[in-house]
Enzyme design. Structure first.
Site, PDB file in Angstrom:
ATOM      1  N   LEU A  19      33.981  72.919 132.101  1.00  0.00           N
ATOM      2  CA  LEU A  19      34.690  73.449 130.941  1.00  0.00           C
ATOM      3  C   LEU A  19      34.487  72.561 129.723  1.00  0.00           C
ATOM      4  O   LEU A  19      34.415  71.338 129.840  1.00  0.00           O
ATOM      5  CB  LEU A  19      36.190  73.535 131.234  1.00  0.00           C
ATOM      6  CG  LEU A  19      36.611  74.234 132.533  1.00  0.00           C
ATOM      7  CD1 LEU A  19      38.119  74.233 132.641  1.00  0.00           C
ATOM      8  CD2 LEU A  19      36.056  75.640 132.564  1.00  0.00           C
TER       9      LEU A  19
ATOM     10  N   LYS B   8      27.807  67.765 139.168  1.00  0.00           N
ATOM     11  CA  LYS B   8      28.736  67.575 138.052  1.00  0.00           C
ATOM     12  C   LYS B   8      28.366  66.352 137.229  1.00  0.00           C
ATOM     13  O   LYS B   8      28.264  66.408 135.989  1.00  0.00           O
ATOM     14  CB  LYS B   8      30.165  67.446 138.593  1.00  0.00           C
ATOM     15  CG  LYS B   8      31.197  66.985 137.579  1.00  0.00           C
ATOM     16  CD  LYS B   8      31.369  67.970 136.429  1.00  0.00           C
ATOM     17  CE  LYS B   8      32.483  67.504 135.500  1.00  0.00           C
ATOM     18  NZ  LYS B   8      32.675  68.437 134.377  1.00  0.00           N
TER      19      LYS B   8
ATOM     20  N   GLY C  86      25.194  62.862 114.914  1.00  0.00           N
ATOM     21  CA  GLY C  86      26.479  62.633 114.263  1.00  0.00           C
ATOM     22  C   GLY C  86      27.139  61.369 114.743  1.00  0.00           C
ATOM     23  O   GLY C  86      26.477  60.345 114.976  1.00  0.00           O
TER      24      GLY C  86
ATOM     25  N   CYS D  43      34.875  63.132 129.474  1.00  0.00           N
ATOM     26  CA  CYS D  43      33.816  63.435 130.442  1.00  0.00           C
ATOM     27  C   CYS D  43      32.547  62.608 130.271  1.00  0.00           C
ATOM     28  O   CYS D  43      32.154  61.886 131.189  1.00  0.00           O
ATOM     29  CB  CYS D  43      33.469  64.920 130.376  1.00  0.00           C
ATOM     30  SG  CYS D  43      34.804  66.001 130.908  1.00  0.00           S
TER      31      CYS D  43
ATOM     32  N   LYS E  90      36.936  66.248 119.328  1.00  0.00           N
ATOM     33  CA  LYS E  90      36.159  67.414 118.921  1.00  0.00           C
ATOM     34  C   LYS E  90      37.130  68.445 118.364  1.00  0.00           C
ATOM     35  O   LYS E  90      38.347  68.329 118.564  1.00  0.00           O
ATOM     36  CB  LYS E  90      35.370  67.995 120.104  1.00  0.00           C
ATOM     37  CG  LYS E  90      36.248  68.527 121.230  1.00  0.00           C
ATOM     38  CD  LYS E  90      35.430  69.086 122.377  1.00  0.00           C
ATOM     39  CE  LYS E  90      34.729  70.364 122.019  1.00  0.00           C
ATOM     40  NZ  LYS E  90      34.086  71.006 123.191  1.00  0.00           N
TER      41      LYS E  90
ATOM     42  N   ARG F 138      41.226  61.274 123.915  1.00  0.00           N
ATOM     43  CA  ARG F 138      40.568  60.337 124.813  1.00  0.00           C
ATOM     44  C   ARG F 138      39.172  59.970 124.293  1.00  0.00           C
ATOM     45  O   ARG F 138      38.353  60.828 124.037  1.00  0.00           O
ATOM     46  CB  ARG F 138      40.475  60.912 126.222  1.00  0.00           C
ATOM     47  CG  ARG F 138      41.824  60.948 126.935  1.00  0.00           C
ATOM     48  CD  ARG F 138      41.752  61.646 128.271  1.00  0.00           C
ATOM     49  NE  ARG F 138      41.552  63.092 128.126  1.00  0.00           N
ATOM     50  CZ  ARG F 138      41.496  63.932 129.159  1.00  0.00           C
ATOM     51  NH1 ARG F 138      41.608  63.465 130.393  1.00  0.00           N
ATOM     52  NH2 ARG F 138      41.321  65.225 128.954  1.00  0.00           N
TER      53      ARG F 138
END
Length: 462
Positions: free
Chosen positions: A159, A227, A276, A283, A343, A350
């Protein structure tokens, strides 16, 4: 296990992954109980309040009140056919993931396993081998454990915060690793998702081009590695774009044009090539460090991943360097930071780049003003150790500022009337660390990976 069909679900953990998982499974038809040891968080959810900011999540949960219950008690495990572990695995000082929450959840649920088929699904991002470890914990703590009925499956989530609902409802793939019988059982639970037979929520329509997700059936270890490897590769792409961007600035190339050009190569693609301020969140940094830590345990160096991390955090100092190049000393200068969440469309702080910027600016003697459309209440709690003034709105934050840093690419900041607002600044200097500004402005604008436009202000407000 082969002949039964899952009907009731328990979800342990009510963070981003847990709430999204609970809402998804309730929406596609299951009775879901969300479990968390934090009574305050459970009380919030019982009142219909969502403790995190995720677009569409509040509406999804509100529409499933008959199928969703919230509790601090693990007794709900006795009725559950499938138990999802969705707890955090924060990095330790050396980068090794902290598994305390996972092991606590496993040990707490184990006594409530009973005689019917139940599988334990680990959605938390965990080191390779954790599934086997959880299986041993269940054996040790459950008086009713039966390895033919109680199996562990790794089902990692993919996600993106800010688009978590769409990613959950219309995933590109479902990865399930474990014993074939247990994987089949979980696949039956996911059947409405795999076949896309559910009615889409009003706020999250099914994309026109979407058909169904790929289903990857594999081992526990491979699912856990998938993952980590996926997030590490995306982190590599971002750091690669930033490294190329640094050279673009020096040779007169434009990183946005370069990224567009190479992205048309089907082997590369355009996504995650935005230069950027670098990545943040829970993550990428944690998972790249997790892989490096795993390599260290097995005497296997991973220099490419370490370089990606180094480049990423270098970007934060790069922004400070750009500021100093224009202002020389930062002592007593008023610096505005726009964007605090790591974001847009989330309040997650975090590893947010803005945190390090504010800390460094303060250390250098600057007076910092900060603003974020949604994350300021959370920042007042989690960033109490930082020194800054919270602005009521972006326009107020710019008044008499010596410079502004755009740290998060919120749409609100893209749509500001910059031509007017720079006139309220003491010095019209913008460090656009997310490359969101397109129009020429009466200001000195610095971007990442693009040659800075030269501008000499007509006057400096005193």
């Amino acid at each position: 296990m082969k002949n039964s069909f899952p009907q009731r679900v328990a979800v342990i953990g009510t963070g981003y992954v847990g709430l999204g998982t609970a809402g998804l499974l309730a929406h596609i038809g299951y009775q879901v109980t969300g479990i968390d040891i934090d009574p305050a968080k459970i009380a919030q959810l019982q009142r219909g309040e969502v403790p995190i900011h995720e677009p569409g999540l509040e509406g999804l949960l509100a529409g499933q009140e008959e199928r969703l219950t919230w509790t601090t008690s693990y007794e709900a495990i006795t009725e559950a056919d499938v138990i999802f572990i969705c707890v955090g695995t924060p990095p330790g000082p050396d980068g090794t993931p902290n598994l305390n929450y996972v092991t606590s959840a496993a040990a707490s649920l184990a006594p409530f396993l009973n005689g019917h088929a139940q599988i334990i699904v680990n959605k938390s991002t965990v080191p390779i081998g954790t599934g086997d470890y959880v299986q041993r914990l269940l054996e040790d703590h459950s008086p009713n454990f039966d390895e033919t009925r109680h199996r562990v499956v790794s089902n990692p989530e993919f996600l993106r915060e800010g688009t978590a609902l769409s990613d959950s409802l219309y995933p590109d793939r479902l990865v399930m690793g474990g014993h074939p019988d247990a994987v089949d059982y979980l696949a039956r639970l996911y059947a409405p998702l795999i076949e896309q037979t559910f009615v889409p929520p009003a706020g999250t329509p099914r994309p026109d081009s979407y058909t169904r997700p790929a289903v990857v059936r594999t081992t526990l270890q491979s699912a856990e590695m998938i993952k980590y490897a996926a997030n590490a590769f995306l982190a590599l792409k971002i750091s690669f774009a930033n490294e190329i961007g640094g050279l673009c600035e020096r040779v007169g190339a434009d990183i946005q044009e370069v990224s567009t050009g190479i992205g048309f190569d089907g082997r590369i693609g355009h996504r995650f090539l935005q230069a950027g301020l670098g990545w943040g969140g829970s993550c990428f940094g944690k998972d790249t460090q997790g892989l490096i830590s795993a390599g260290r345990e097995h005497s296997y160096a991973m220099p490419i991943l370490q370089a990606a991390i180094d480049v990423n955090y270098r970007q934060r100092q790069l922004v400070i360097d750009k500021l100093i190049r224009h202002l020389k000393s930062l002592k007593g200068k008023r610096i505005t930071v726009l964007g605090m969440a790591f974001k847009p469309n989330t309040d997650d702080l975090r590893d947010a780049p803005a945190h390090d910027l504010i800390a460094r600016l303060t250390q250098l003697g600057a007076v910092v003003t900060a603003h974020d459309p949604v994350a300021m209440p959370r920042a007042s709690r989690e960033w109490a150790h930082l020194t800054y003034t919270a602005a009521a709105d972006a326009a107020t934050a710019l008044v008499r500022a010596d410079a502004v840093i755009i740290a998060t690419e919120w749409d609100e900041y893209v749509q500001l009337n910059w031509s007017e607002l720079v006139g309220t600044m003491r010095r019209p200097l913008i460090i656009d660390a997310r490359n969101i500004l397109r129009d020429a402005l009466p200001a000195q604008v610095e971007q990442i990976g693009r040659e800075a436009a030269h501008y000499q202000p007509e006057q400096v407000l005193e």
